[in-house]
Write a protein that holds these residues in place. Structure first.
Motif, PDB file in Angstrom:
ATOM      1  N   THR A 107      19.149  -3.307  -1.473  1.00 28.83           N
ATOM      2  CA  THR A 107      17.780  -3.549  -1.922  1.00 28.83           C
ATOM      3  C   THR A 107      17.779  -4.879  -2.668  1.00 28.83           C
ATOM      4  N   ILE A 108      16.928  -5.788  -2.223  1.00 29.38           N
ATOM      5  CA  ILE A 108      16.811  -7.103  -2.845  1.00 29.38           C
ATOM      6  C   ILE A 108      15.870  -7.035  -4.048  1.00 29.38           C
ATOM      7  N   LYS A 109      14.759  -6.328  -3.883  1.00 27.57           N
ATOM      8  CA  LYS A 109      13.773  -6.182  -4.963  1.00 27.57           C
ATOM      9  C   LYS A 109      13.201  -4.768  -4.894  1.00 27.57           C
ATOM     10  N   GLU A 110      13.157  -4.119  -6.057  1.00 31.25           N
ATOM     11  CA  GLU A 110      12.694  -2.739  -6.109  1.00 31.25           C
ATOM     12  C   GLU A 110      11.224  -2.615  -5.717  1.00 31.25           C
ATOM     13  N   GLY A 111      10.880  -1.416  -5.231  1.00 33.89           N
ATOM     14  CA  GLY A 111       9.499  -1.094  -4.922  1.00 33.89           C
ATOM     15  C   GLY A 111       8.925  -0.209  -6.012  1.00 33.89           C
ATOM     16  N   TYR A 112       7.663   0.179  -5.850  1.00 28.07           N
ATOM     17  CA  TYR A 112       6.974   1.024  -6.826  1.00 28.07           C
ATOM     18  C   TYR A 112       6.230   2.134  -6.113  1.00 28.07           C
ATOM     19  N   PHE A 113       6.193   3.305  -6.756  1.00 26.03           N
ATOM     20  CA  PHE A 113       5.390   4.403  -6.236  1.00 26.03           C
ATOM     21  C   PHE A 113       4.740   5.144  -7.390  1.00 26.03           C
ATOM     22  N   ILE A 114       3.622   5.825  -7.068  1.00 25.16           N
ATOM     23  CA  ILE A 114       2.970   6.678  -8.052  1.00 25.16           C
ATOM     24  C   ILE A 114       3.594   8.054  -7.921  1.00 25.16           C
ATOM     25  N   ASN A 115       4.137   8.549  -9.014  1.00 31.34           N
ATOM     26  CA  ASN A 115       4.795   9.851  -9.016  1.00 31.34           C
ATOM     27  C   ASN A 115       3.762  10.925  -9.340  1.00 31.34           C
ATOM     28  N   ALA A 116       2.977  11.287  -8.338  1.00 34.63           N
ATOM     29  CA  ALA A 116       1.950  12.318  -8.483  1.00 34.63           C
ATOM     30  C   ALA A 116       2.382  13.529  -7.653  1.00 34.63           C
ATOM     31  N   GLU A 117       1.483  14.475  -7.477  1.00 31.38           N
ATOM     32  CA  GLU A 117       1.797  15.660  -6.677  1.00 31.38           C
ATOM     33  C   GLU A 117       2.299  15.242  -5.294  1.00 31.38           C
ATOM     34  N   ILE A 118       1.634  14.256  -4.729  1.00 31.11           N
ATOM     35  CA  ILE A 118       2.099  13.640  -3.482  1.00 31.11           C
ATOM     36  C   ILE A 118       2.473  12.203  -3.841  1.00 31.11           C
ATOM     37  N   LYS A 119       3.758  11.875  -3.691  1.00 34.32           N
ATOM     38  CA  LYS A 119       4.204  10.519  -4.011  1.00 34.32           C
ATOM     39  C   LYS A 119       3.519   9.525  -3.085  1.00 34.32           C
ATOM     40  N   GLU A 120       3.103   8.391  -3.661  1.00 36.63           N
ATOM     41  CA  GLU A 120       2.472   7.358  -2.847  1.00 36.63           C
ATOM     42  C   GLU A 120       3.070   5.997  -3.181  1.00 36.63           C
ATOM     43  N   VAL A 121       3.567   5.328  -2.144  1.00 33.90           N
ATOM     44  CA  VAL A 121       4.139   3.993  -2.317  1.00 33.90           C
ATOM     45  C   VAL A 121       3.008   3.017  -2.617  1.00 33.90           C
ATOM     46  N   ILE A 122       3.219   2.230  -3.666  1.00 38.86           N
ATOM     47  CA  ILE A 122       2.269   1.178  -4.021  1.00 38.86           C
ATOM     48  C   ILE A 122       2.765  -0.154  -3.480  1.00 38.86           C
ATOM     49  N   LYS A 123       4.073  -0.349  -3.597  1.00 39.62           N
ATOM     50  CA  LYS A 123       4.688  -1.590  -3.116  1.00 39.62           C
ATOM     51  C   LYS A 123       6.081  -1.243  -2.609  1.00 39.62           C
ATOM     52  N   TYR A 124       6.334  -1.560  -1.344  1.00 35.82           N
ATOM     53  CA  TYR A 124       7.642  -1.266  -0.757  1.00 35.82           C
ATOM     54  C   TYR A 124       8.720  -2.169  -1.353  1.00 35.82           C
ATOM     55  N   PRO A 125       9.953  -1.657  -1.412  1.00 38.72           N
ATOM     56  CA  PRO A 125      11.044  -2.527  -1.847  1.00 38.72           C
ATOM     57  C   PRO A 125      11.371  -3.533  -0.748  1.00 38.72           C
ATOM     58  N   LYS A 126      11.977  -4.627  -1.138  1.00 39.46           N
ATOM     59  CA  LYS A 126      12.463  -5.605  -0.153  1.00 39.46           C
ATOM     60  C   LYS A 126      13.916  -5.248   0.113  1.00 39.46           C
ATOM     61  N   ILE A 127      14.241  -4.993   1.387  1.00 41.75           N
ATOM     62  CA  ILE A 127      15.599  -4.554   1.721  1.00 41.75           C
ATOM     63  C   ILE A 127      16.213  -5.419   2.816  1.00 41.75           C
ATOM     64  N   GLU A 128      17.553  -5.494   2.808  1.00 38.56           N
ATOM     65  CA  GLU A 128      18.296  -6.112   3.902  1.00 38.56           C
ATOM     66  C   GLU A 128      18.781  -4.986   4.796  1.00 38.56           C
ATOM     67  N   VAL A 129      18.613  -5.185   6.118  1.00 33.80           N
ATOM     68  CA  VAL A 129      19.007  -4.183   7.101  1.00 33.80           C
ATOM     69  C   VAL A 129      19.892  -4.833   8.151  1.00 33.80           C
ATOM     70  N   TYR A 130      20.996  -4.136   8.490  1.00 37.96           N
ATOM     71  CA  TYR A 130      21.893  -4.631   9.526  1.00 37.96           C
ATOM     72  C   TYR A 130      21.260  -4.465  10.907  1.00 37.96           C
ATOM     73  N   THR A 131      21.263  -5.549  11.705  1.00 38.09           N
ATOM     74  CA  THR A 131      20.725  -5.519  13.059  1.00 38.09           C
ATOM     75  C   THR A 131      21.713  -6.207  14.002  1.00 38.09           C
TER      76      THR A 131
END
Length: 135
Positions: A107-131
């Motif tokens: 993970t290059i930069k963390e993401g954020y989510f609202i921790n409610a009854e149903i979790k909801e992503v507000i901002k996705y993390p920036k990640i490196e993925v092998y391809t």
């Protein structure tokens, strides 16, 4: 009773959407603070002041039930892990080994989510993925 339940669910949903709108604005300010703190041209005094603002923002986000998260290295992007960003947002890194393919490098930069009854992503993390291919 049923109409009251439906009405309260709609109220909760609407409240969550209002919260989400303001959290997105707060995250923009947090991103600006982060950019200032990491800019080598900015004075140490300004960085200290910006760090104070950044810490206050993080406290406020925490009070609102907003949490930071990251994706652990080695997690398959084909899994059902909460909060995986869509493929068009990945930073792609060439895999050295076949078994690395489609796995998160880091993970290059963390993401954020609202921790409610149903979790909801507000901002996705920036990640490196092998391809397979180049970046």
């Amino acid at each position: 009773i049923a109409s009251c339940l439906v009405g309260s669910e709609m109220c909760i949903r609407d409240s969550l959407q209002i919260l989400k709108k303001y959290v997105i604005k707060l995250l923009r300010v947090a991103d600006t603070c982060d950019a200032i703190e990491n800019d080598p041209k900015v004075s140490e005094e300004t960085k200290k002041e910006t760090t104070f603002i950044s810490e206050s923002l993080n406290d406020l986000l925490e009070d609102l039930g907003v949490e930071k998260y990251s994706i652990k290295p080695g997690v398959s992007t084909k899994s059902e892990v909460f909060g995986l960003p869509p493929a068009n947002e990945w930073v792609k890194v060439k895999a050295d080994k076949e078994e690395q393919l489609s796995n998160v490098k880091k993970t290059i930069k963390e993401g954020y989510f609202i921790n409610a009854e149903i979790k909801e992503v507000i901002k996705y993390p920036k990640i490196e993925v092998y391809t397979k291919g180049e970046k």
